[in-house]
Design a protein around this motif. Structure first.
Motif, PDB file in Angstrom:
ATOM      1  N   ASP A  29      42.830 -72.428  43.430  1.00  0.00           N
ATOM      2  CA  ASP A  29      41.582 -72.601  42.677  1.00  0.00           C
ATOM      3  C   ASP A  29      41.863 -72.540  41.168  1.00  0.00           C
ATOM      4  OD1 ASP A  29      38.702 -72.798  42.622  1.00  0.00           O
ATOM      5  OD2 ASP A  29      38.579 -70.648  42.204  1.00  0.00           O
ATOM      6  N   SER A  30      43.151 -72.726  40.769  1.00  0.00           N
ATOM      7  CA  SER A  30      43.523 -72.395  39.388  1.00  0.00           C
ATOM      8  C   SER A  30      42.868 -73.273  38.334  1.00  0.00           C
ATOM      9  CB  SER A  30      45.046 -72.398  39.228  1.00  0.00           C
ATOM     10  OG  SER A  30      45.582 -73.594  39.715  1.00  0.00           O
ATOM     11  N   SER A  31      42.620 -74.561  38.625  1.00  0.00           N
ATOM     12  CA  SER A  31      42.051 -75.370  37.541  1.00  0.00           C
ATOM     13  C   SER A  31      40.574 -75.062  37.336  1.00  0.00           C
ATOM     14  CB  SER A  31      42.309 -76.866  37.743  1.00  0.00           C
ATOM     15  OG  SER A  31      41.684 -77.308  38.911  1.00  0.00           O
ATOM     16  N   ARG A  32      39.831 -74.849  38.454  1.00  0.00           N
ATOM     17  CA  ARG A  32      38.433 -74.407  38.311  1.00  0.00           C
ATOM     18  C   ARG A  32      38.386 -73.055  37.601  1.00  0.00           C
ATOM     19  NH1 ARG A  32      34.033 -71.533  40.630  1.00  0.00           N
ATOM     20  NH2 ARG A  32      35.503 -70.233  41.767  1.00  0.00           N
ATOM     21  N   ARG A  33      39.285 -72.148  38.005  1.00  0.00           N
ATOM     22  CA  ARG A  33      39.302 -70.812  37.405  1.00  0.00           C
ATOM     23  C   ARG A  33      39.580 -70.875  35.901  1.00  0.00           C
ATOM     24  NH1 ARG A  33      42.739 -68.746  40.621  1.00  0.00           N
ATOM     25  NH2 ARG A  33      44.642 -68.812  39.400  1.00  0.00           N
ATOM     26  N   ALA A  34      40.540 -71.711  35.508  1.00  0.00           N
ATOM     27  CA  ALA A  34      40.884 -71.818  34.077  1.00  0.00           C
ATOM     28  C   ALA A  34      39.685 -72.304  33.270  1.00  0.00           C
ATOM     29  CB  ALA A  34      42.073 -72.767  33.905  1.00  0.00           C
ATOM     30  N   ALA A  35      38.956 -73.297  33.818  1.00  0.00           N
ATOM     31  CA  ALA A  35      37.787 -73.832  33.103  1.00  0.00           C
ATOM     32  C   ALA A  35      36.701 -72.765  32.986  1.00  0.00           C
ATOM     33  CB  ALA A  35      37.247 -75.067  33.836  1.00  0.00           C
ATOM     34  N   LEU A  36      36.479 -72.060  34.083  1.00  0.00           N
ATOM     35  CA  LEU A  36      35.440 -71.028  34.091  1.00  0.00           C
ATOM     36  C   LEU A  36      35.797 -69.883  33.138  1.00  0.00           C
ATOM     37  CD1 LEU A  36      33.535 -70.077  37.223  1.00  0.00           C
ATOM     38  CD2 LEU A  36      34.233 -68.270  35.684  1.00  0.00           C
ATOM     39  N   LEU A  37      37.068 -69.472  33.160  1.00  0.00           N
ATOM     40  CA  LEU A  37      37.476 -68.365  32.281  1.00  0.00           C
ATOM     41  C   LEU A  37      37.466 -68.797  30.810  1.00  0.00           C
ATOM     42  CD1 LEU A  37      40.281 -66.504  34.289  1.00  0.00           C
ATOM     43  CD2 LEU A  37      37.908 -65.798  33.875  1.00  0.00           C
ATOM     44  N   HIS A  38      37.703 -70.067  30.568  1.00  0.00           N
ATOM     45  CA  HIS A  38      37.626 -70.588  29.202  1.00  0.00           C
ATOM     46  C   HIS A  38      36.233 -70.307  28.620  1.00  0.00           C
ATOM     47  CE1 HIS A  38      38.419 -73.218  25.808  1.00  0.00           C
ATOM     48  NE2 HIS A  38      37.235 -73.768  26.017  1.00  0.00           N
ATOM     49  N   THR A  39      35.194 -70.628  29.405  1.00  0.00           N
ATOM     50  CA  THR A  39      33.819 -70.363  28.981  1.00  0.00           C
ATOM     51  C   THR A  39      33.555 -68.864  28.886  1.00  0.00           C
ATOM     52  OG1 THR A  39      33.195 -72.366  30.186  1.00  0.00           O
ATOM     53  CG2 THR A  39      31.401 -70.919  29.495  1.00  0.00           C
ATOM     54  N   TRP A  40      34.055 -68.108  29.890  1.00  0.00           N
ATOM     55  CA  TRP A  40      33.822 -66.656  29.907  1.00  0.00           C
ATOM     56  C   TRP A  40      34.424 -65.971  28.676  1.00  0.00           C
ATOM     57  CZ3 TRP A  40      30.593 -63.351  31.695  1.00  0.00           C
ATOM     58  CH2 TRP A  40      30.896 -61.978  31.664  1.00  0.00           C
ATOM     59  N   LYS A  41      35.624 -66.439  28.263  1.00  0.00           N
ATOM     60  CA  LYS A  41      36.268 -65.839  27.083  1.00  0.00           C
ATOM     61  C   LYS A  41      35.379 -65.937  25.851  1.00  0.00           C
ATOM     62  CE  LYS A  41      40.884 -67.046  28.799  1.00  0.00           C
ATOM     63  NZ  LYS A  41      41.889 -68.145  28.783  1.00  0.00           N
ATOM     64  N   ARG A  42      34.707 -67.103  25.699  1.00  0.00           N
ATOM     65  CA  ARG A  42      33.815 -67.281  24.528  1.00  0.00           C
ATOM     66  C   ARG A  42      32.647 -66.307  24.611  1.00  0.00           C
ATOM     67  NH1 ARG A  42      37.560 -69.225  23.969  1.00  0.00           N
ATOM     68  NH2 ARG A  42      37.664 -67.329  22.738  1.00  0.00           N
ATOM     69  N   GLN A  43      32.060 -66.181  25.828  1.00  0.00           N
ATOM     70  CA  GLN A  43      30.931 -65.259  25.992  1.00  0.00           C
ATOM     71  C   GLN A  43      31.355 -63.827  25.718  1.00  0.00           C
ATOM     72  OE1 GLN A  43      29.507 -67.122  29.911  1.00  0.00           O
ATOM     73  NE2 GLN A  43      28.067 -65.463  29.481  1.00  0.00           N
ATOM     74  N   LEU A  44      32.524 -63.487  26.270  1.00  0.00           N
ATOM     75  CA  LEU A  44      33.024 -62.120  26.141  1.00  0.00           C
ATOM     76  C   LEU A  44      33.304 -61.791  24.674  1.00  0.00           C
ATOM     77  CD1 LEU A  44      33.803 -59.684  27.874  1.00  0.00           C
ATOM     78  CD2 LEU A  44      36.107 -60.614  28.052  1.00  0.00           C
ATOM     79  N   ALA A  45      33.865 -62.747  23.949  1.00  0.00           N
ATOM     80  CA  ALA A  45      34.145 -62.527  22.519  1.00  0.00           C
ATOM     81  C   ALA A  45      32.847 -62.186  21.786  1.00  0.00           C
ATOM     82  CB  ALA A  45      34.802 -63.769  21.916  1.00  0.00           C
ATOM     83  N   THR A  46      31.767 -62.889  22.143  1.00  0.00           N
ATOM     84  CA  THR A  46      30.464 -62.607  21.519  1.00  0.00           C
ATOM     85  C   THR A  46      29.963 -61.217  21.914  1.00  0.00           C
ATOM     86  OG1 THR A  46      30.026 -64.951  21.796  1.00  0.00           O
ATOM     87  CG2 THR A  46      28.156 -63.581  21.145  1.00  0.00           C
ATOM     88  N   LEU A  47      30.075 -60.908  23.204  1.00  0.00           N
ATOM     89  CA  LEU A  47      29.581 -59.606  23.689  1.00  0.00           C
ATOM     90  C   LEU A  47      30.353 -58.437  23.084  1.00  0.00           C
ATOM     91  CD1 LEU A  47      29.222 -60.441  27.502  1.00  0.00           C
ATOM     92  CD2 LEU A  47      27.333 -60.002  25.919  1.00  0.00           C
ATOM     93  N   LEU A  48      31.646 -58.649  22.803  1.00  0.00           N
ATOM     94  CA  LEU A  48      32.489 -57.542  22.344  1.00  0.00           C
ATOM     95  C   LEU A  48      32.538 -57.412  20.828  1.00  0.00           C
ATOM     96  CD1 LEU A  48      35.542 -57.875  24.779  1.00  0.00           C
ATOM     97  CD2 LEU A  48      33.611 -56.296  24.957  1.00  0.00           C
TER      98      LEU A  48
END
Lengths: 200, 200
Positions: free
Chosen positions: B179-198
Protein backbone atom coordinates in the motif's frame (compact mmCIF):
# COMPACT_ATOMS: atom_id res chain seq x y z
CA UNK A 1 -42.53 -28.52 -10.50
CA UNK A 2 -45.01 -25.71 -9.83
CA UNK A 3 -43.63 -22.26 -8.93
CA UNK A 4 -45.30 -22.41 -5.50
CA UNK A 5 -42.93 -25.18 -4.30
CA UNK A 6 -39.79 -23.85 -6.08
CA UNK A 7 -39.94 -20.43 -4.45
CA UNK A 8 -40.14 -21.66 -0.84
CA UNK A 9 -37.17 -23.93 -1.56
CA UNK A 10 -35.09 -21.01 -2.82
CA UNK A 11 -36.13 -19.07 0.25
CA UNK A 12 -35.13 -21.93 2.55
CA UNK A 13 -31.80 -22.09 0.76
CA UNK A 14 -31.23 -18.37 1.26
CA UNK A 15 -32.22 -18.61 4.93
CA UNK A 16 -29.77 -21.51 5.42
CA UNK A 17 -27.00 -19.48 3.81
CA UNK A 18 -27.76 -16.44 5.97
CA UNK A 19 -27.73 -18.59 9.15
CA UNK A 20 -24.36 -20.10 8.16
CA UNK A 21 -22.83 -16.71 7.37
CA UNK A 22 -24.00 -15.11 10.58
CA UNK A 23 -22.81 -18.08 12.64
CA UNK A 24 -19.42 -17.77 10.91
CA UNK A 25 -18.97 -14.14 11.91
CA UNK A 26 -20.08 -14.88 15.50
CA UNK A 27 -17.60 -17.75 15.58
CA UNK A 28 -14.73 -15.58 14.30
CA UNK A 29 -15.51 -12.94 16.94
CA UNK A 30 -15.74 -15.48 19.78
CA UNK A 31 -13.06 -18.00 18.85
CA UNK A 32 -10.82 -16.27 16.31
CA UNK A 33 -9.61 -17.68 13.00
CA UNK A 34 -7.98 -20.85 14.37
CA UNK A 35 -10.97 -21.63 16.60
CA UNK A 36 -13.41 -21.27 13.70
CA UNK A 37 -13.96 -24.66 12.07
CA UNK A 38 -16.63 -25.50 9.51
CA UNK A 39 -18.00 -28.13 11.95
CA UNK A 40 -18.39 -25.59 14.79
CA UNK A 41 -20.13 -23.17 12.40
CA UNK A 42 -22.54 -25.84 11.06
CA UNK A 43 -23.50 -26.86 14.61
CA UNK A 44 -23.96 -23.25 15.70
CA UNK A 45 -26.14 -22.51 12.65
CA UNK A 46 -28.17 -25.70 13.11
CA UNK A 47 -27.35 -26.75 9.54
CA UNK A 48 -26.25 -30.23 8.43
CA UNK A 49 -22.66 -30.77 7.27
CA UNK A 50 -24.02 -31.83 3.88
CA UNK A 51 -26.02 -28.63 3.42
CA UNK A 52 -23.06 -26.55 4.56
CA UNK A 53 -20.63 -28.21 2.13
CA UNK A 54 -23.21 -27.78 -0.64
CA UNK A 55 -23.27 -23.99 -0.13
CA UNK A 56 -19.64 -23.40 0.97
CA UNK A 57 -17.26 -26.22 0.09
CA UNK A 58 -14.21 -24.80 1.95
CA UNK A 59 -13.46 -22.76 5.08
CA UNK A 60 -12.00 -19.99 2.89
CA UNK A 61 -15.22 -19.86 0.82
CA UNK A 62 -17.34 -19.78 3.98
CA UNK A 63 -15.45 -17.01 5.79
CA UNK A 64 -15.06 -14.73 2.78
CA UNK A 65 -18.77 -15.12 1.95
CA UNK A 66 -19.55 -14.33 5.61
CA UNK A 67 -17.53 -11.12 5.62
CA UNK A 68 -18.93 -10.05 2.23
CA UNK A 69 -22.49 -10.71 3.46
CA UNK A 70 -22.04 -8.85 6.72
CA UNK A 71 -20.26 -5.93 5.00
CA UNK A 72 -23.25 -5.49 2.69
CA UNK A 73 -25.73 -5.71 5.56
CA UNK A 74 -23.66 -3.27 7.64
CA UNK A 75 -23.44 -0.78 4.73
CA UNK A 76 -27.23 -0.99 4.38
CA UNK A 77 -27.68 -0.34 8.11
CA UNK A 78 -25.26 2.60 8.01
CA UNK A 79 -27.22 4.14 5.12
CA UNK A 80 -30.50 3.73 7.03
CA UNK A 81 -29.01 5.13 10.25
CA UNK A 82 -27.50 8.06 8.35
CA UNK A 83 -30.83 8.83 6.67
CA UNK A 84 -32.37 9.26 10.13
CA UNK A 85 -29.73 11.84 11.13
CA UNK A 86 -30.84 15.47 11.33
CA UNK A 87 -29.32 17.76 8.68
CA UNK A 88 -27.15 20.69 9.70
CA UNK A 89 -23.69 21.21 11.19
CA UNK A 90 -24.07 18.28 13.68
CA UNK A 91 -24.35 15.81 10.84
CA UNK A 92 -20.60 15.34 10.31
CA UNK A 93 -20.09 14.53 14.01
CA UNK A 94 -22.89 11.99 14.01
CA UNK A 95 -21.64 10.31 10.82
CA UNK A 96 -18.15 9.96 12.34
CA UNK A 97 -19.73 8.42 15.46
CA UNK A 98 -21.60 5.88 13.30
CA UNK A 99 -18.37 5.00 11.48
CA UNK A 100 -16.43 4.82 14.76
CA UNK A 101 -18.97 2.27 16.03
CA UNK A 102 -18.68 0.26 12.78
CA UNK A 103 -14.86 0.10 13.10
CA UNK A 104 -15.09 -1.33 16.62
CA UNK A 105 -18.00 -3.71 15.98
CA UNK A 106 -18.15 -7.46 15.23
CA UNK A 107 -17.68 -7.08 11.46
CA UNK A 108 -14.41 -5.20 11.94
CA UNK A 109 -13.15 -7.78 14.43
CA UNK A 110 -14.11 -10.70 12.16
CA UNK A 111 -12.53 -9.02 9.11
CA UNK A 112 -9.32 -8.31 11.04
CA UNK A 113 -9.13 -11.99 12.05
CA UNK A 114 -9.26 -12.86 8.34
CA UNK A 115 -6.78 -10.18 7.18
CA UNK A 116 -4.20 -11.33 9.72
CA UNK A 117 -4.77 -15.04 9.01
CA UNK A 118 -4.61 -14.41 5.24
CA UNK A 119 -1.07 -13.08 5.59
CA UNK A 120 0.19 -16.61 6.14
CA UNK A 121 -2.58 -18.66 4.44
CA UNK A 122 -2.38 -18.64 0.66
CA UNK A 123 -5.85 -20.05 -0.07
CA UNK A 124 -7.51 -17.51 2.21
CA UNK A 125 -5.40 -14.66 0.83
CA UNK A 126 -6.41 -15.43 -2.75
CA UNK A 127 -10.09 -15.35 -1.77
CA UNK A 128 -9.75 -12.31 0.44
CA UNK A 129 -7.64 -9.84 -1.55
CA UNK A 130 -10.32 -9.05 -4.17
CA UNK A 131 -12.99 -8.85 -1.45
CA UNK A 132 -10.86 -6.50 0.68
CA UNK A 133 -10.35 -4.20 -2.31
CA UNK A 134 -14.09 -4.17 -3.08
CA UNK A 135 -15.17 -3.59 0.52
CA UNK A 136 -12.56 -0.84 0.84
CA UNK A 137 -13.85 0.97 -2.26
CA UNK A 138 -17.45 0.62 -1.11
CA UNK A 139 -16.62 1.92 2.37
CA UNK A 140 -14.92 4.94 0.81
CA UNK A 141 -17.91 5.64 -1.48
CA UNK A 142 -20.35 5.16 1.40
CA UNK A 143 -18.40 7.60 3.62
CA UNK A 144 -18.39 10.21 0.84
CA UNK A 145 -22.17 9.76 0.50
CA UNK A 146 -22.86 9.86 4.25
CA UNK A 147 -20.77 13.01 4.67
CA UNK A 148 -22.50 14.43 1.59
CA UNK A 149 -19.26 15.88 0.18
CA UNK A 150 -17.97 16.37 -3.35
CA UNK A 151 -14.86 14.28 -4.03
CA UNK A 152 -13.87 16.36 -7.03
CA UNK A 153 -12.92 19.22 -4.69
CA UNK A 154 -9.19 19.20 -3.84
CA UNK A 155 -8.38 17.59 -0.51
CA UNK A 156 -11.74 15.87 0.01
CA UNK A 157 -10.62 12.44 -1.19
CA UNK A 158 -7.51 12.56 1.03
CA UNK A 159 -9.52 13.72 4.05
CA UNK A 160 -11.99 10.82 3.64
CA UNK A 161 -9.11 8.33 3.23
CA UNK A 162 -7.32 9.64 6.32
CA UNK A 163 -10.57 9.35 8.30
CA UNK A 164 -10.99 5.69 7.34
CA UNK A 165 -7.32 4.87 8.04
CA UNK A 166 -7.57 6.62 11.41
CA UNK A 167 -10.75 4.69 12.25
CA UNK A 168 -9.01 1.41 11.31
CA UNK A 169 -6.15 2.29 13.67
CA UNK A 170 -8.63 3.09 16.43
CA UNK A 171 -10.39 -0.23 15.79
CA UNK A 172 -7.12 -2.10 16.38
CA UNK A 173 -6.41 -0.05 19.53
CA UNK A 174 -9.77 -1.25 20.88
CA UNK A 175 -9.06 -4.99 20.42
CA UNK A 176 -7.79 -5.84 23.91
CA UNK A 177 -9.08 -2.88 25.92
CA UNK A 178 -12.12 -0.67 25.97
CA UNK A 179 -10.52 2.37 24.34
CA UNK A 180 -13.81 4.28 23.98
CA UNK A 181 -13.05 7.33 26.12
CA UNK A 182 -9.66 7.98 24.49
CA UNK A 183 -11.30 7.36 21.08
CA UNK A 184 -14.14 9.81 21.80
CA UNK A 185 -11.68 12.56 22.79
CA UNK A 186 -9.51 11.93 19.73
CA UNK A 187 -12.48 11.86 17.35
CA UNK A 188 -13.82 15.05 18.93
CA UNK A 189 -10.65 16.83 17.76
CA UNK A 190 -10.66 14.99 14.40
CA UNK A 191 -14.25 16.12 13.67
CA UNK A 192 -13.17 19.78 14.00
CA UNK A 193 -10.22 19.22 11.65
CA UNK A 194 -12.34 17.30 9.18
CA UNK A 195 -15.01 20.03 9.16
CA UNK A 196 -12.29 22.51 8.17
CA UNK A 197 -10.84 20.19 5.51
CA UNK A 198 -14.27 19.51 3.98
CA UNK A 199 -15.63 23.06 4.03
CA UNK A 200 -15.42 24.68 0.56
CA UNK B 1 33.87 -19.74 40.53
CA UNK B 2 36.18 -16.97 39.28
CA UNK B 3 34.58 -13.90 37.68
CA UNK B 4 36.30 -14.64 34.35
CA UNK B 5 34.16 -17.77 33.76
CA UNK B 6 30.93 -16.35 35.26
CA UNK B 7 30.86 -13.36 32.92
CA UNK B 8 31.19 -15.35 29.68
CA UNK B 9 28.39 -17.61 30.92
CA UNK B 10 26.09 -14.65 31.50
CA UNK B 11 27.02 -13.37 28.08
CA UNK B 12 26.26 -16.73 26.49
CA UNK B 13 22.95 -16.76 28.28
CA UNK B 14 22.07 -13.30 26.98
CA UNK B 15 23.13 -14.30 23.47
CA UNK B 16 20.93 -17.41 23.65
CA UNK B 17 17.99 -15.29 24.78
CA UNK B 18 18.52 -12.77 21.99
CA UNK B 19 18.68 -15.57 19.38
CA UNK B 20 15.45 -17.08 20.71
CA UNK B 21 13.63 -13.74 20.74
CA UNK B 22 14.72 -12.82 17.23
CA UNK B 23 13.77 -16.25 15.90
CA UNK B 24 10.36 -15.83 17.54
CA UNK B 25 9.63 -12.55 15.76
CA UNK B 26 10.82 -14.01 12.43
CA UNK B 27 8.57 -17.00 13.01
CA UNK B 28 5.53 -14.82 13.80
CA UNK B 29 6.13 -12.80 10.63
CA UNK B 30 6.58 -15.89 8.44
CA UNK B 31 4.10 -18.34 9.93
CA UNK B 32 1.71 -16.25 12.04
CA UNK B 33 0.59 -17.00 15.60
CA UNK B 34 -0.78 -20.49 14.97
CA UNK B 35 2.28 -21.53 12.94
CA UNK B 36 4.66 -20.34 15.67
CA UNK B 37 5.47 -23.20 18.01
CA UNK B 38 8.17 -23.24 20.67
CA UNK B 39 9.77 -26.23 18.87
CA UNK B 40 9.99 -24.39 15.55
CA UNK B 41 11.51 -21.36 17.30
CA UNK B 42 14.11 -23.44 19.18
CA UNK B 43 15.19 -25.17 15.96
CA UNK B 44 15.36 -21.88 14.09
CA UNK B 45 17.45 -20.28 16.87
CA UNK B 46 19.73 -23.34 17.10
CA UNK B 47 18.96 -23.62 20.83
CA UNK B 48 18.14 -26.85 22.71
CA UNK B 49 14.59 -27.36 23.98
CA UNK B 50 15.99 -27.53 27.52
CA UNK B 51 17.73 -24.16 27.23
CA UNK B 52 14.62 -22.64 25.68
CA UNK B 53 12.32 -23.89 28.44
CA UNK B 54 14.81 -22.65 31.02
CA UNK B 55 14.57 -19.08 29.66
CA UNK B 56 10.94 -19.04 28.50
CA UNK B 57 8.76 -21.77 29.99
CA UNK B 58 5.63 -21.05 27.90
CA UNK B 59 4.76 -19.85 24.41
CA UNK B 60 3.05 -16.76 25.93
CA UNK B 61 6.24 -15.92 27.88
CA UNK B 62 8.38 -16.38 24.77
CA UNK B 63 6.30 -14.26 22.39
CA UNK B 64 5.69 -11.39 24.81
CA UNK B 65 9.41 -11.28 25.68
CA UNK B 66 10.16 -11.27 21.94
CA UNK B 67 7.89 -8.33 21.21
CA UNK B 68 9.17 -6.42 24.27
CA UNK B 69 12.78 -7.05 23.18
CA UNK B 70 12.20 -6.01 19.59
CA UNK B 71 10.18 -2.94 20.63
CA UNK B 72 13.12 -1.76 22.75
CA UNK B 73 15.62 -2.41 19.97
CA UNK B 74 13.38 -0.68 17.42
CA UNK B 75 12.94 2.38 19.69
CA UNK B 76 16.74 2.54 20.05
CA UNK B 77 17.15 2.38 16.25
CA UNK B 78 14.51 5.07 15.72
CA UNK B 79 16.34 7.37 18.16
CA UNK B 80 19.65 6.79 16.36
CA UNK B 81 18.09 7.32 12.93
CA UNK B 82 16.32 10.47 14.13
CA UNK B 83 19.58 11.86 15.57
CA UNK B 84 21.10 11.63 12.09
CA UNK B 85 18.28 13.71 10.56
CA UNK B 86 19.09 17.27 9.54
CA UNK B 87 17.37 19.97 11.62
CA UNK B 88 14.95 22.41 10.01
CA UNK B 89 11.50 22.30 8.46
CA UNK B 90 12.14 18.95 6.69
CA UNK B 91 12.60 17.20 10.02
CA UNK B 92 8.89 16.56 10.66
CA UNK B 93 8.48 14.91 7.24
CA UNK B 94 11.48 12.66 7.78
CA UNK B 95 10.34 11.65 11.28
CA UNK B 96 6.91 10.68 9.91
CA UNK B 97 8.62 8.61 7.20
CA UNK B 98 10.67 6.78 9.85
CA UNK B 99 7.51 6.08 11.86
CA UNK B 100 5.62 5.01 8.72
CA UNK B 101 8.37 2.45 8.04
CA UNK B 102 8.21 1.20 11.66
CA UNK B 103 4.43 0.66 11.42
CA UNK B 104 4.78 -1.50 8.31
CA UNK B 105 7.87 -3.44 9.44
CA UNK B 106 8.33 -6.89 11.02
CA UNK B 107 7.77 -5.71 14.61
CA UNK B 108 4.37 -4.24 13.76
CA UNK B 109 3.35 -7.41 11.92
CA UNK B 110 4.51 -9.66 14.79
CA UNK B 111 2.78 -7.47 17.39
CA UNK B 112 -0.46 -7.47 15.38
CA UNK B 113 -0.37 -11.28 15.23
CA UNK B 114 -0.20 -11.28 19.04
CA UNK B 115 -2.88 -8.62 19.58
CA UNK B 116 -5.34 -10.51 17.41
CA UNK B 117 -4.49 -13.90 18.91
CA UNK B 118 -4.73 -12.46 22.45
CA UNK B 119 -8.36 -11.50 21.86
CA UNK B 120 -9.33 -15.17 22.11
CA UNK B 121 -6.42 -16.57 24.20
CA UNK B 122 -6.67 -15.71 27.88
CA UNK B 123 -3.10 -16.65 28.87
CA UNK B 124 -1.62 -14.57 26.06
CA UNK B 125 -3.95 -11.65 26.80
CA UNK B 126 -2.92 -11.50 30.44
CA UNK B 127 0.75 -11.36 29.44
CA UNK B 128 0.18 -8.92 26.60
CA UNK B 129 -2.15 -6.25 28.00
CA UNK B 130 0.45 -4.67 30.35
CA UNK B 131 3.11 -4.88 27.61
CA UNK B 132 0.82 -3.25 25.03
CA UNK B 133 0.10 -0.37 27.44
CA UNK B 134 3.82 0.13 28.15
CA UNK B 135 4.90 -0.05 24.50
CA UNK B 136 2.06 2.34 23.59
CA UNK B 137 3.18 4.89 26.20
CA UNK B 138 6.83 4.59 25.12
CA UNK B 139 5.91 4.99 21.45
CA UNK B 140 3.98 8.14 22.30
CA UNK B 141 6.88 9.57 24.34
CA UNK B 142 9.37 8.66 21.63
CA UNK B 143 7.26 10.37 18.94
CA UNK B 144 7.01 13.54 21.05
CA UNK B 145 10.82 13.47 21.46
CA UNK B 146 11.53 12.77 17.77
CA UNK B 147 9.20 15.59 16.67
CA UNK B 148 10.80 17.79 19.33
CA UNK B 149 7.44 19.26 20.41
CA UNK B 150 6.09 20.42 23.77
CA UNK B 151 3.15 18.29 24.91
CA UNK B 152 1.97 20.92 27.39
CA UNK B 153 0.82 23.09 24.48
CA UNK B 154 -2.90 22.59 23.69
CA UNK B 155 -3.55 20.21 20.81
CA UNK B 156 -0.05 18.68 20.65
CA UNK B 157 -0.92 15.54 22.61
CA UNK B 158 -4.01 14.90 20.45
CA UNK B 159 -2.06 15.51 17.22
CA UNK B 160 0.61 12.99 18.24
CA UNK B 161 -2.05 10.44 19.23
CA UNK B 162 -3.92 10.88 15.95
CA UNK B 163 -0.64 10.40 14.05
CA UNK B 164 0.05 7.09 15.81
CA UNK B 165 -3.53 5.85 15.33
CA UNK B 166 -3.39 6.82 11.65
CA UNK B 167 -0.06 4.99 11.24
CA UNK B 168 -1.54 1.90 12.92
CA UNK B 169 -4.44 1.98 10.46
CA UNK B 170 -2.00 2.33 7.56
CA UNK B 171 0.00 -0.60 8.92
CA UNK B 172 -3.10 -2.82 8.78
CA UNK B 173 -3.94 -1.58 5.26
CA UNK B 174 -0.49 -2.80 4.19
CA UNK B 175 -0.90 -6.37 5.50
CA UNK B 176 -2.07 -8.09 2.30
CA UNK B 177 -1.01 -5.58 -0.33
CA UNK B 178 1.86 -3.19 -0.92
CA UNK B 179 0.00 0.00 0.00
CA UNK B 180 3.13 2.20 -0.12
CA UNK B 181 2.15 4.63 -2.87
CA UNK B 182 -1.30 5.35 -1.39
CA UNK B 183 0.35 5.65 2.03
CA UNK B 184 3.00 8.09 0.76
CA UNK B 185 0.33 10.34 -0.79
CA UNK B 186 -1.80 10.26 2.33
CA UNK B 187 1.14 10.95 4.65
CA UNK B 188 2.23 13.81 2.39
CA UNK B 189 -1.08 15.55 3.16
CA UNK B 190 -0.95 14.52 6.84
CA UNK B 191 2.53 16.06 7.26
CA UNK B 192 1.17 19.46 6.15
CA UNK B 193 -1.76 19.21 8.59
CA UNK B 194 0.50 18.07 11.40
CA UNK B 195 2.94 20.93 10.78
CA UNK B 196 0.02 23.35 11.22
CA UNK B 197 -1.26 21.59 14.35
CA UNK B 198 2.20 21.53 15.95
CA UNK B 199 3.26 25.07 15.11
CA UNK B 200 2.85 27.42 18.11
Amino acid sequence: MPASTRVPQQERSRATQARLLEATVECLVEHGWSGTTTTVVATRAGVSRGAQLHHYPTKAALVTAAVAHLAERRAEELRTEAEALPPGPQRLDLVIDLLGAAFTGPLFVAALELWVAARTDRELREALVPLEARVGREMHRLTVALLDVDERRPGVREAVQATLDLLRGLGVANLLNDDSSRRAALLHTWKRQLATLLTP
